[in-house]
Design a protein around this motif. Structure first.
Motif, short mmCIF file in Angstrom:
data_model
loop_
_atom_site.label_atom_id
_atom_site.label_comp_id
_atom_site.label_asym_id
_atom_site.label_seq_id
_atom_site.Cartn_x
_atom_site.Cartn_y
_atom_site.Cartn_z
N UNK A 1 37.99 47.75 41.00
CA UNK A 1 37.81 48.16 39.97
C UNK A 1 38.83 48.95 39.34
N UNK A 2 39.08 50.06 40.03
CA UNK A 2 40.14 51.15 39.80
C UNK A 2 41.53 50.23 39.48
N UNK A 3 41.69 49.61 40.70
CA UNK A 3 43.08 48.99 40.50
C UNK A 3 43.14 48.13 39.31
N UNK A 4 42.17 47.27 38.82
CA UNK A 4 42.26 46.17 37.75
C UNK A 4 42.48 47.16 36.45
N UNK A 5 41.67 48.14 36.43
CA UNK A 5 41.69 48.96 35.34
C UNK A 5 43.06 49.58 35.18
N UNK A 6 43.82 50.06 36.29
CA UNK A 6 45.04 50.59 36.16
C UNK A 6 45.99 49.47 35.76
N UNK A 7 45.86 48.34 35.88
CA UNK A 7 46.60 46.99 35.40
C UNK A 7 46.32 46.84 33.82
N UNK A 8 45.53 47.41 33.38
CA UNK A 8 45.13 47.42 31.85
C UNK A 8 43.87 46.37 31.35
N UNK A 9 43.35 46.04 32.66
CA UNK A 9 42.14 45.19 32.16
C UNK A 9 40.91 46.01 31.82
N UNK A 10 40.05 45.68 31.02
CA UNK A 10 38.74 46.43 30.80
C UNK A 10 37.71 45.57 31.45
N UNK A 11 36.62 46.38 31.57
CA UNK A 11 35.37 45.73 32.23
C UNK A 11 34.50 44.80 31.39
N UNK A 12 33.82 43.92 31.85
CA UNK A 12 33.18 43.07 31.17
C UNK A 12 33.82 41.96 30.42
N UNK A 13 35.00 41.35 30.98
CA UNK A 13 35.38 40.26 30.32
C UNK A 13 36.04 39.47 31.59
N UNK A 14 36.56 38.30 31.11
CA UNK A 14 36.85 37.18 32.04
C UNK A 14 38.30 37.70 32.78
N UNK A 15 39.29 38.31 32.06
CA UNK A 15 40.32 38.79 32.71
C UNK A 15 39.98 39.83 33.91
N UNK A 16 39.18 40.71 33.85
CA UNK A 16 38.71 41.84 34.65
C UNK A 16 38.02 41.11 35.85
N UNK A 17 37.13 40.30 35.57
CA UNK A 17 36.65 39.29 36.60
C UNK A 17 37.83 38.48 37.51
N UNK A 18 38.71 37.87 36.90
CA UNK A 18 39.53 37.13 37.55
C UNK A 18 40.56 38.13 38.40
N UNK A 19 40.70 39.26 37.96
CA UNK A 19 41.47 40.24 38.85
C UNK A 19 40.74 40.80 39.85
N UNK A 20 39.40 41.00 39.82
CA UNK A 20 38.56 41.13 40.97
C UNK A 20 38.68 40.04 42.11
N UNK A 21 38.63 38.73 41.38
CA UNK A 21 38.65 37.59 42.31
C UNK A 21 39.90 37.33 43.00
N UNK A 22 40.69 37.66 42.34
CA UNK A 22 42.36 37.59 42.94
C UNK A 22 42.52 38.73 44.20
N UNK A 23 41.99 39.98 43.78
CA UNK A 23 41.93 40.87 44.74
C UNK A 23 41.15 40.57 46.24
N UNK A 24 40.14 39.97 45.95
CA UNK A 24 39.05 39.49 47.18
C UNK A 24 39.97 38.24 47.70
N UNK A 25 40.48 37.46 47.00
CA UNK A 25 41.13 36.31 47.54
C UNK A 25 42.31 36.50 48.34
N UNK A 26 42.99 37.75 47.96
CA UNK A 26 44.16 38.16 48.84
C UNK A 26 43.84 38.80 49.90
N UNK A 27 42.88 39.48 49.80
CA UNK A 27 42.11 40.45 50.88
C UNK A 27 41.64 39.24 52.00
N UNK A 28 41.12 38.18 51.76
CA UNK A 28 40.76 37.06 52.59
C UNK A 28 41.76 36.57 53.23
N UNK A 29 42.86 36.10 52.53
CA UNK A 29 44.09 35.70 53.03
C UNK A 29 44.77 36.48 53.93
#
Length: 85
Positions: free
Chosen positions: A30-58
């Protein structure tokens, strides 16, 4: 040889302390996504978290399939032929 055991014990202790709990990992993401400029509770923030998780799994899949000594480990069936006498 007796001097090496305290070093090994310390290395094992430090290696065990470097893992993150799921809550710490989520807070770091969440801190990393906020550092990219995303704010909580919107689709872009959720997509940022999803991409971080997918990158970690890959990355985990890559490390599991790659052997640094022999390169990537790829399953290849070996045909066995029965020889008749």
């Amino acid at each position: 040889m007796p001097r090496i055991w305290p070093v090994v014990a310390l290395a094992a202790l430090v290696a065990g302390c470097t893992t993150m709990t799921p809550e710490e990992r989520r807070a770091a993401d969440e801190a990393k996504c906020r550092s990219y400029g995303f704010t909580k509770r919107n689709d872009a923030f959720a997509e940022c978290l999803q991409r971080l998780d997918l990158d970690r799994r890959a990355d985990l899949r890559y490390r599991a399939d790659f052997n640094s000594w022999y390169g990537p480990s790829i399953y290849r069936p070996v045909p066995l032929y029965l020889l008749r006498p």
